[in-house]
Design a protein around this motif. Structure first.
Motif, PDB file in Angstrom:
ATOM      1  N   THR A  28       0.854  -1.189   0.000  1.00 50.80           N
ATOM      2  CA  THR A  28       0.000   0.000   0.000  1.00 50.80           C
ATOM      3  C   THR A  28       0.890   1.238   0.000  1.00 50.80           C
ATOM      4  O   THR A  28       1.800   1.344   0.822  1.00 50.80           O
ATOM      5  CB  THR A  28      -0.913   0.005   1.247  1.00 50.80           C
ATOM      6  OG1 THR A  28      -0.114  -0.085   2.420  1.00 50.80           O
ATOM      7  CG2 THR A  28      -1.885  -1.147   1.224  1.00 50.80           C
ATOM      8  N   ASN A  41      -6.760  11.267   3.434  1.00 56.38           N
ATOM      9  CA  ASN A  41      -5.703  10.251   3.363  1.00 56.38           C
ATOM     10  C   ASN A  41      -6.102   9.060   4.231  1.00 56.38           C
ATOM     11  O   ASN A  41      -5.957   7.906   3.835  1.00 56.38           O
ATOM     12  CB  ASN A  41      -4.368  10.773   3.917  1.00 56.38           C
ATOM     13  CG  ASN A  41      -3.836  11.998   3.189  1.00 56.38           C
ATOM     14  OD1 ASN A  41      -3.503  12.987   3.802  1.00 56.38           O
ATOM     15  ND2 ASN A  41      -3.768  11.939   1.879  1.00 56.38           N
ATOM     16  N   THR A  44      -8.313   6.385   2.875  1.00 59.10           N
ATOM     17  CA  THR A  44      -7.631   5.372   2.056  1.00 59.10           C
ATOM     18  C   THR A  44      -6.975   4.313   2.939  1.00 59.10           C
ATOM     19  O   THR A  44      -7.061   3.118   2.661  1.00 59.10           O
ATOM     20  CB  THR A  44      -6.612   6.054   1.122  1.00 59.10           C
ATOM     21  OG1 THR A  44      -7.341   6.847   0.179  1.00 59.10           O
ATOM     22  CG2 THR A  44      -5.772   5.053   0.368  1.00 59.10           C
ATOM     23  N   GLU A  48      -7.741   0.245   3.176  1.00 58.59           N
ATOM     24  CA  GLU A  48      -6.709  -0.793   3.056  1.00 58.59           C
ATOM     25  C   GLU A  48      -6.704  -1.709   4.287  1.00 58.59           C
ATOM     26  O   GLU A  48      -6.460  -2.912   4.176  1.00 58.59           O
ATOM     27  CB  GLU A  48      -5.343  -0.129   2.850  1.00 58.59           C
ATOM     28  CG  GLU A  48      -5.274   0.569   1.494  1.00 58.59           C
ATOM     29  CD  GLU A  48      -4.185   1.629   1.367  1.00 58.59           C
ATOM     30  OE1 GLU A  48      -3.976   2.124   0.242  1.00 58.59           O
ATOM     31  OE2 GLU A  48      -3.551   1.983   2.388  1.00 58.59           O
ATOM     32  N   CYS A 237      -2.290  -1.290  -3.589  1.00 58.55           N
ATOM     33  CA  CYS A 237      -3.368  -0.316  -3.330  1.00 58.55           C
ATOM     34  C   CYS A 237      -2.861   1.111  -3.237  1.00 58.55           C
ATOM     35  O   CYS A 237      -1.695   1.362  -2.964  1.00 58.55           O
ATOM     36  CB  CYS A 237      -4.007  -0.573  -1.967  1.00 58.55           C
ATOM     37  SG  CYS A 237      -4.835  -2.102  -1.790  1.00 58.55           S
ATOM     38  N   GLY A 239      -4.762   5.518  -3.296  1.00 58.47           N
ATOM     39  CA  GLY A 239      -5.951   6.334  -3.533  1.00 58.47           C
ATOM     40  C   GLY A 239      -6.210   6.476  -5.033  1.00 58.47           C
ATOM     41  O   GLY A 239      -5.330   6.208  -5.854  1.00 58.47           O
ATOM     42  N   GLU A 240      -7.423   6.913  -5.379  1.00 55.38           N
ATOM     43  CA  GLU A 240      -7.830   6.976  -6.797  1.00 55.38           C
ATOM     44  C   GLU A 240      -6.935   7.898  -7.632  1.00 55.38           C
ATOM     45  O   GLU A 240      -6.803   7.707  -8.846  1.00 55.38           O
ATOM     46  CB  GLU A 240      -9.288   7.426  -6.918  1.00 55.38           C
ATOM     47  CG  GLU A 240      -9.552   8.793  -6.304  1.00 55.38           C
ATOM     48  CD  GLU A 240     -10.882   9.399  -6.741  1.00 55.38           C
ATOM     49  OE1 GLU A 240     -11.199   9.352  -7.933  1.00 55.38           O
ATOM     50  OE2 GLU A 240     -11.604   9.933  -5.874  1.00 55.38           O
ATOM     51  N   HIS A 268      -8.096   0.648  -5.627  1.00 54.41           N
ATOM     52  CA  HIS A 268      -8.030   2.076  -5.295  1.00 54.41           C
ATOM     53  C   HIS A 268      -9.208   2.536  -4.447  1.00 54.41           C
ATOM     54  O   HIS A 268     -10.353   2.214  -4.753  1.00 54.41           O
ATOM     55  CB  HIS A 268      -7.949   2.890  -6.591  1.00 54.41           C
ATOM     56  CG  HIS A 268      -6.698   2.582  -7.358  1.00 54.41           C
ATOM     57  ND1 HIS A 268      -6.649   1.606  -8.330  1.00 54.41           N
ATOM     58  CD2 HIS A 268      -5.441   3.069  -7.230  1.00 54.41           C
ATOM     59  CE1 HIS A 268      -5.412   1.510  -8.784  1.00 54.41           C
ATOM     60  NE2 HIS A 268      -4.653   2.389  -8.143  1.00 54.41           N
ATOM     61  N   GLY A 269      -8.870   3.316  -3.429  1.00 50.97           N
ATOM     62  CA  GLY A 269      -9.890   3.893  -2.568  1.00 50.97           C
ATOM     63  C   GLY A 269     -10.267   5.263  -3.111  1.00 50.97           C
ATOM     64  O   GLY A 269      -9.392   6.047  -3.489  1.00 50.97           O
ATOM     65  N   TYR A 270     -11.554   5.549  -3.128  1.00 48.41           N
ATOM     66  CA  TYR A 270     -12.004   6.832  -3.679  1.00 48.41           C
ATOM     67  C   TYR A 270     -11.952   7.932  -2.621  1.00 48.41           C
ATOM     68  O   TYR A 270     -11.903   7.669  -1.423  1.00 48.41           O
ATOM     69  CB  TYR A 270     -13.369   6.669  -4.362  1.00 48.41           C
ATOM     70  CG  TYR A 270     -13.127   6.125  -5.748  1.00 48.41           C
ATOM     71  CD1 TYR A 270     -12.629   4.821  -5.913  1.00 48.41           C
ATOM     72  CD2 TYR A 270     -13.272   6.917  -6.879  1.00 48.41           C
ATOM     73  CE1 TYR A 270     -12.300   4.331  -7.166  1.00 48.41           C
ATOM     74  CE2 TYR A 270     -12.956   6.423  -8.136  1.00 48.41           C
ATOM     75  CZ  TYR A 270     -12.466   5.137  -8.268  1.00 48.41           C
ATOM     76  OH  TYR A 270     -12.127   4.670  -9.517  1.00 48.41           O
ATOM     77  N   TYR A 311     -16.020   1.682  -0.625  1.00 50.85           N
ATOM     78  CA  TYR A 311     -14.757   2.385  -0.883  1.00 50.85           C
ATOM     79  C   TYR A 311     -14.651   2.887  -2.306  1.00 50.85           C
ATOM     80  O   TYR A 311     -13.827   3.739  -2.605  1.00 50.85           O
ATOM     81  CB  TYR A 311     -13.563   1.472  -0.545  1.00 50.85           C
ATOM     82  CG  TYR A 311     -13.321   0.372  -1.567  1.00 50.85           C
ATOM     83  CD1 TYR A 311     -13.997  -0.841  -1.511  1.00 50.85           C
ATOM     84  CD2 TYR A 311     -12.416   0.567  -2.621  1.00 50.85           C
ATOM     85  CE1 TYR A 311     -13.785  -1.828  -2.452  1.00 50.85           C
ATOM     86  CE2 TYR A 311     -12.201  -0.422  -3.572  1.00 50.85           C
ATOM     87  CZ  TYR A 311     -12.887  -1.610  -3.490  1.00 50.85           C
ATOM     88  OH  TYR A 311     -12.683  -2.575  -4.434  1.00 50.85           O
TER      89      TYR A 311
END
Ligand code: AMP
Ligand code: ZN
Length: 463
Positions: A28, A41, A44, A48, A237, A239-240, A268-270, A311
């Motif tokens: 990550t 942040n 995200t 994870e 992983c 962030g977007e 990816h986390g939005y 997510y």
């Protein structure tokens, strides 16, 4: 029951199986430690953490690696401007190394408060300079680099499918741009190694086969993930925002040297948004976890808030939303506390819960299952055991909460003392009627070998 996860690389939900045995390699992208993390942040990192806990819930062991970017991330993501660390150093009047240390510790503190499991391996960019140089050499030997007056660059035109992860329209990008590319040959080319400016002494710089300088931002992740997880591992992983630049570049570096796309799954986390605007760390006024704590919120209320959205959609932060998350969390904790000792697990609910988290981490639905269980007519002990098992993934510390000590009002204490007096005088019926009076007011008295104990029938309010 297998896990299904959305893979940004293929843009599909895929069945998840580890590449080897039952150990999952998870990398990550970590923080750039020139400032505090903001709650965006942290969304995200919560995503994870939920992924890691879901993998563990499914019986896998997870080798989780996270980097700390303490050099090389320039103010503009496009290899121009000052190094974020050196800028932070000027702002605070401390050395870049002190800044990195300070904000790394602050970040670890935030993870703890949110009950985010620490990675198995932390790796700092500055402690892996030889690995990064070796990878750049490999990329150079395979013919993917060129030199400009300020550094060594990756020639993205040499990879036919460069940018596939972000579905980048390279020709369109190139045609539509008015950005000054400097000496870069193509818009998407990026720095692997930057030379120290000739007129300026940098705090963080190293010797290399190309000259004194420092690594580009993207090379650290490819070099360190390969070192700890191998050239092709299970899940990567971030962030977007990493879908279009940072991760395509990590993949390009891996393709050039290892011939792999680095990871089997890219997830990816939005973004968390504030008033519909992106929450940028560099904009100066951003929400830290400490701001929430200062306003009286338990950090885990923010974790609960994040659990209420999947997510893969953007989430708007609002104080009203956080407030209702805090209340729901308190309600749940109070229920769990009131159920007493755990009994057996209810398999039916356990299956329903696992179905939801295995369905690409559908935590809003997993929470709905949790509430359904909490409100069911199952025996308290069963509810307790089952919900504590869910909490291994939810991470809300549902079982650790205790109400604060009860304060018994003076009037009730006086009644209890009078009752004792009546008992001593063997005036039993008067003693009993006082007990009844106390009971009507909501207090029970229990005669123990240490003397009478007063307990409220209502649970005290949570503070
Ligand atoms: P940084 O410290 O800026 O390198 O970012 C750390 C992580 O947070 C990266 O994975 C980013 O993609 C992610 N991130 C940045 N801004 C947001 C946001 N507003 N919401 C969610 N994640 C974010
Ligand atoms: Zn990265």
């Amino acid at each position: 029951m297998t896990m299904h996860l959305f893979d940004t690389y293929t843009r599909t939900i895929r069945n998840f199986e580890p590449l080897q045995g039952s150990e999952v390699g998870l990398y990550t992208c970590g923080p750039t430690v020139y400032d505090y993390a903001h709650i965006g942040n942290l969304r995200t990192y919560i995503f994870e953490d939920l992924l890691r806990r879901t993998l563990e819930f499914n019986g896998y062991s997870v080798k989780h690696v996270m980097n700390v970017t303490d050099v090389g991330h320039l103010v503009s993501d496009a290899d121009t401007g000052e190094d974020k660390m050196e800028k932070g150093s000027r702002r605070m009047g401390k050395s870049a190394w002190e800044i990195a240390d300070f904000y790394t510790q602050a970040f670890i503190g935030d993870l703890k408060r949110l009950n985010i499991k620490e990675p198995v391996i932390w790796c700092k960019a500055t402690e892996h300079i030889p690995e990064q140089i070796a990878l750049i050499r490999c990329i150079e030997e395979k013919g993917y680099t060129y030199r400009t007056s300020d550094g060594i660059y990756f020639d993205t035109s040499k990879l036919p499918d460069y940018g596939y992860l972000g579905r980048l329209d390279i020709d369109g990008l190139q045609a539509g741009t008015r950005i000054d590319m400097g000496e870069k040959l193509h818009l998407t080319d990026f720095a692997l190694w930057k030379f120290s400016p000739p007129d300026q002494q940098r705090q963080m710089e190293w010797g290399s086969p190309w000259g004194k300088g420092f690594p580009g931002w993207h090379i650290e992740c490819s070099a360190m993930s390969e070192k700890y997880l191998g050239p092709y591992f299970d899940i990567h992983c971030g962030g977007e925002d990493h879908i279009t630049v940072h991760h395509p570049n990590e993949i390009a570096q891996a393709q050039a040297c290892f011939g792999t796309r680095l990871a089997n799954f890219w997830m990816h986390g939005y973004f968390l948004q504030l008033d519909d605007a992106r929450m940028a760390k560099s904009s100066g006024d951003f929400l830290r976890l400490q701001v929430l704590v200062d306003r009286g919120y338990d950090p885990l209320a923010y974790r609960f808030f994040d659990l209420s959205a999947i997510y893969r959609v953007k989430l708007n932060f609002s104080w009203e939303g956080l407030d209702s998350a805090a209340k729901s969390l308190d309600r749940l904790r109070l229920m769990v506390y009131s159920w007493g000792e755990p009994g057996n697990i209810d398999e039916n609910f356990a299956i329903q819960f696992k179905e939801q988290i295995n369905d690409d981490l559908n935590f809003p639905k997993a929470l709905a299952v949790t509430w359904e269980l909490a409100r069911s007519s199952l025996p308290d002990g069963v509810k307790k055991a089952t919900i504590l098992m869910f909490d291994q993934v939810l991470g809300l510390k549902l079982g650790e909460w205790q109400p604060i000590e009860e304060i018994i009002p003076a009037g009730i204490q006086e009644l209890a003392a009078n009752r004792q007096q009546m008992r001593r005088e063997k005036r039993w019926s008067e003693a009993d009627s006082i007990r009844q009076k106390m009971s009507d007011a909501g207090y029970e008295i229990e005669d123990t070998p240490q003397g009478p104990k007063i307990k409220s029938r209502k649970l005290p309010a949570i503070t």
